[in-house]
Design an enzyme around this catalytic site. Structure first.
Site, PDB file in Angstrom:
ATOM      1  N   ASN A 151       2.537   9.928  -9.533  1.00 35.75           N
ATOM      2  CA  ASN A 151       1.800   9.446 -10.705  1.00 35.75           C
ATOM      3  C   ASN A 151       0.568  10.308 -10.920  1.00 35.75           C
ATOM      4  O   ASN A 151       0.341  11.274 -10.174  1.00 35.75           O
ATOM      5  CB  ASN A 151       1.443   7.967 -10.526  1.00 35.75           C
ATOM      6  CG  ASN A 151       0.595   7.753  -9.282  1.00 35.75           C
ATOM      7  OD1 ASN A 151      -0.507   8.256  -9.183  1.00 35.75           O
ATOM      8  ND2 ASN A 151       1.137   7.015  -8.320  1.00 35.75           N
ATOM      9  N   ASP A 160       5.283   1.819  -6.863  1.00 31.36           N
ATOM     10  CA  ASP A 160       5.871   0.483  -6.764  1.00 31.36           C
ATOM     11  C   ASP A 160       7.362   0.564  -6.441  1.00 31.36           C
ATOM     12  O   ASP A 160       7.936  -0.378  -5.916  1.00 31.36           O
ATOM     13  CB  ASP A 160       5.685  -0.274  -8.086  1.00 31.36           C
ATOM     14  CG  ASP A 160       4.220  -0.640  -8.307  1.00 31.36           C
ATOM     15  OD1 ASP A 160       3.518  -0.885  -7.305  1.00 31.36           O
ATOM     16  OD2 ASP A 160       3.768  -0.661  -9.465  1.00 31.36           O
ATOM     17  N   LYS A 197      19.712  19.551  -2.877  1.00 33.67           N
ATOM     18  CA  LYS A 197      19.242  19.510  -4.266  1.00 33.67           C
ATOM     19  C   LYS A 197      20.310  18.935  -5.206  1.00 33.67           C
ATOM     20  O   LYS A 197      21.468  19.339  -5.144  1.00 33.67           O
ATOM     21  CB  LYS A 197      18.865  20.937  -4.701  1.00 33.67           C
ATOM     22  CG  LYS A 197      18.169  20.963  -6.029  1.00 33.67           C
ATOM     23  CD  LYS A 197      17.844  22.377  -6.480  1.00 33.67           C
ATOM     24  CE  LYS A 197      17.369  22.330  -7.919  1.00 33.67           C
ATOM     25  NZ  LYS A 197      17.494  23.616  -8.579  1.00 33.67           N
ATOM     26  N   ASP A 222       4.198  -4.045  -0.878  1.00 38.71           N
ATOM     27  CA  ASP A 222       2.841  -4.113  -1.417  1.00 38.71           C
ATOM     28  C   ASP A 222       1.876  -4.085  -0.231  1.00 38.71           C
ATOM     29  O   ASP A 222       1.770  -5.054   0.521  1.00 38.71           O
ATOM     30  CB  ASP A 222       2.668  -5.386  -2.250  1.00 38.71           C
ATOM     31  CG  ASP A 222       1.367  -5.340  -3.038  1.00 38.71           C
ATOM     32  OD1 ASP A 222       0.329  -4.969  -2.437  1.00 38.71           O
ATOM     33  OD2 ASP A 222       1.368  -5.650  -4.232  1.00 38.71           O
ATOM     34  N   ILE A 223       1.214  -2.951  -0.055  1.00 38.22           N
ATOM     35  CA  ILE A 223       0.392  -2.748   1.152  1.00 38.22           C
ATOM     36  C   ILE A 223      -0.758  -3.759   1.188  1.00 38.22           C
ATOM     37  O   ILE A 223      -1.010  -4.408   2.201  1.00 38.22           O
ATOM     38  CB  ILE A 223      -0.174  -1.303   1.181  1.00 38.22           C
ATOM     39  CG1 ILE A 223       0.970  -0.294   1.097  1.00 38.22           C
ATOM     40  CG2 ILE A 223      -1.018  -1.083   2.430  1.00 38.22           C
ATOM     41  CD1 ILE A 223       0.517   1.153   0.932  1.00 38.22           C
ATOM     42  N   PHE A 241      -7.857  -2.407  -6.582  1.00 38.66           N
ATOM     43  CA  PHE A 241      -8.058  -1.851  -7.914  1.00 38.66           C
ATOM     44  C   PHE A 241      -6.920  -2.344  -8.792  1.00 38.66           C
ATOM     45  O   PHE A 241      -5.804  -2.512  -8.305  1.00 38.66           O
ATOM     46  CB  PHE A 241      -8.027  -0.312  -7.866  1.00 38.66           C
ATOM     47  CG  PHE A 241      -9.387   0.293  -7.702  1.00 38.66           C
ATOM     48  CD1 PHE A 241     -10.114   0.092  -6.539  1.00 38.66           C
ATOM     49  CD2 PHE A 241      -9.950   1.061  -8.717  1.00 38.66           C
ATOM     50  CE1 PHE A 241     -11.375   0.640  -6.387  1.00 38.66           C
ATOM     51  CE2 PHE A 241     -11.217   1.613  -8.571  1.00 38.66           C
ATOM     52  CZ  PHE A 241     -11.919   1.401  -7.406  1.00 38.66           C
ATOM     53  N   LYS A 244      -3.987 -10.591 -10.102  1.00 40.81           N
ATOM     54  CA  LYS A 244      -3.771  -9.778  -8.877  1.00 40.81           C
ATOM     55  C   LYS A 244      -4.727 -10.206  -7.760  1.00 40.81           C
ATOM     56  O   LYS A 244      -4.361 -10.241  -6.585  1.00 40.81           O
ATOM     57  CB  LYS A 244      -3.991  -8.289  -9.174  1.00 40.81           C
ATOM     58  CG  LYS A 244      -2.772  -7.641  -9.785  1.00 40.81           C
ATOM     59  CD  LYS A 244      -2.982  -6.186 -10.110  1.00 40.81           C
ATOM     60  CE  LYS A 244      -1.917  -5.766 -11.117  1.00 40.81           C
ATOM     61  NZ  LYS A 244      -2.133  -4.447 -11.680  1.00 40.81           N
ATOM     62  N   LYS A 269      -3.004 -11.456  -4.404  1.00 36.33           N
ATOM     63  CA  LYS A 269      -3.157 -10.647  -3.183  1.00 36.33           C
ATOM     64  C   LYS A 269      -4.278 -11.187  -2.290  1.00 36.33           C
ATOM     65  O   LYS A 269      -4.614 -10.584  -1.290  1.00 36.33           O
ATOM     66  CB  LYS A 269      -3.398  -9.182  -3.560  1.00 36.33           C
ATOM     67  CG  LYS A 269      -2.312  -8.617  -4.480  1.00 36.33           C
ATOM     68  CD  LYS A 269      -2.309  -7.101  -4.565  1.00 36.33           C
ATOM     69  CE  LYS A 269      -1.344  -6.651  -5.667  1.00 36.33           C
ATOM     70  NZ  LYS A 269      -0.932  -5.258  -5.573  1.00 36.33           N
TER      71      LYS A 269
END
Ligand code: CTP
Length: 408
Positions: free
Chosen positions: A210, A279, A289, A306-307, A323, A337, A341
């Site tokens: 990302n 995710d 390849k 999900d750490i 975050f 969230k 969490k």
């Protein structure tokens, strides 16, 4: 605003080859708005003239203990009293020895002895001199006086040797000066920070990743270290240099990041998950390849762990900060969230807003804590945002400790 703006910085230049870097340090300090005064030892004047430093600092240079000084004051006492912070750069083996002994036989050592300002010392010398036990003992003595020692860089030295002994660049010295003026409100605290993107292999040449640059997480790590924390930075792949005074653990995938976080969470008091963790990852990455044989190609993905949510059980007295990178319903999504969490604080970040999000030096966010407190930061530098997050962390830690004391 830079922490050194309008601060009186006394630069004490010692007599080593690295004295040639002093004008650059002066110039960079003036750029951030500091008020710079230079003092030099006699030996320093053999390497660089007071006139050069006077020209760049736009002030007369203090070079003589018996100089009457400005306004008929006593020169070295005046220098000492006026300084908000002092840097000795370069600090030679001889100057370090004289400082350790508490000598006052020139303008530099006399001013250092007479001042109550914080002192940063940047040793620079031949690598064998730096490794000599006499120098080590003298440096330890300076540490015991509360001086901040900047570890010299490794590299090619003027004497032709290769090793530790180079004076670091001005930006490093400016960061140390800033740290010397920063309240050490995270001393004794271990802060575990994650930063950057993760990279999930598709085949040996391709990855899913990302747009995170790692800058926000690195800013949190740097600011925590500057405030005295012991920092462990778990970093996905970035182009950033590992921050000084932080232990950096490089990782690639979400699974590797989870292992690194799990290994270090017990030793930490605060966890700040800034990383943009994938995710989903490919269900079965290929060992060779993938060729473009077909017109369409479907990649099957599976959820990663999900750490942060997985740290719930380890929460205890620990402060957990997450975050929330969002593009819509920013605050509402962040709040859910925070609940899901079980976090203490969440930084809600509209990554689609101008000047916020990926690959820019600024950010704007809403800090939401578990008691419902909400603070909007406005558009600030990533370092300023990091400090605002850490201010909340310090407050939450003291509230939590108070609540635990009351419960006992
Ligand atoms: N996070 C994590 N492990 C993951 C995904 C996210 O620890 N596998 C952490 C991030 O580091 C961040 C917080 O959880 O601190 C929120 O991440 P974000 O990507 O905004 O939210 P997600 O939980 O992934 O939810 P969604 O992608 O649906 O918005």
């Amino acid at each position: 605003m830079h922490a050194l703006k309008e601060k009186n910085v006394l630069i004490c230049v010692g007599g080593g080859i690295a004295a040639y870097k002093a004008p650059e340090l002066v110039r960079r300090l003036l750029d951030v708005g500091a008020l710079v005064q230079v003092a030099m030892t006699k030996a320093a004047q053999a390497f660089i003239t007071p006139l050069t430093l006077q020209a760049v600092s736009r002030r007369p240079v203090a070079s003589d203990l018996l100089d009457p000084g400005e306004d008929a004051t006593i020169g070295h006492i005046d220098l000492a009293d006026r300084a908000d912070v002092i840097i000795v750069a370069p600090a030679t083996a001889d100057l370090i020895a004289r400082m350790a002994q508490g000598r006052a036989d020139d303008i530099v050592t006399a001013a250092l002895l007479a001042s109550r300002a914080p002192v940063v010392v940047s040793p620079a010398m031949n690598s064998n001199m730096w490794a000599h036990p006499a120098v080590t003992a003298n440096v330890d003595t300076l540490r015991s006086y509360g001086h901040r020692i900047v570890a010299p860089d490794r590299g090619e030295l003027a004497c032709g040797h290769e090793g530790e002994g180079r004076m670091p660049d001005a930006d490093v010295l400016i960061a140390e000066l800033t740290a010397a003026l920063t309240p050490q409100d995270l001393t004794g605290t271990t802060v575990l920070v994650s930063a950057g993107p993760t990279r999930e292999p598709v085949d040996p040449v391709r990855v899913l990743t990302n747009r995170s640059s790692g800058r926000m997480g690195y800013a949190v790590a740097e600011c925590a270290a500057r405030r005295g924390a012991n920092v462990i930075l778990v970093s996905g792949p970035t182009n950033l240099a590992s921050p000084r005074h932080c232990r950096t653990i490089p990782v690639e995938t979400a699974a590797e990041m989870q292992t690194a976080i799990r290994d270090h969470v017990i030793a930490s008091d605060v966890v700040v998950m800034v990383a943009a963790v994938a995710d989903y990852r490919p269900v079965s990455p290929k060992n060779s390849k993938i060729k473009k044989n077909d017109d369409e190609f479907v990649l099957r993905l599976e959820k990663t762990e999900d750490i942060l949510a997985g740290l719930r059980a380890a929460r205890g007295e620990r402060i957990l900060v997450g975050f929330a990178a969002e593009t819509d319903n920013v605050v509402a999504n962040a709040k859910s969230k925070l609940q899901r969490k079980q976090l203490d604080l969440i930084v809600a970040n509209d990554v689609s807003a101008d000047g916020a999000g990926f690959d820019v030096a600024t950010n704007s966010a809403t800090l939401i804590d578990r008691e419902g407190g909400e603070t909007e930061t406005g558009l600030v530098s990533k370092h300023d945002l990091a400090d605002k997050i850490l201010d909340r962390v310090v407050a939450l830690r003291s509230d939590r400790r108070g609540a635990i004391r009351e419960a006992k």
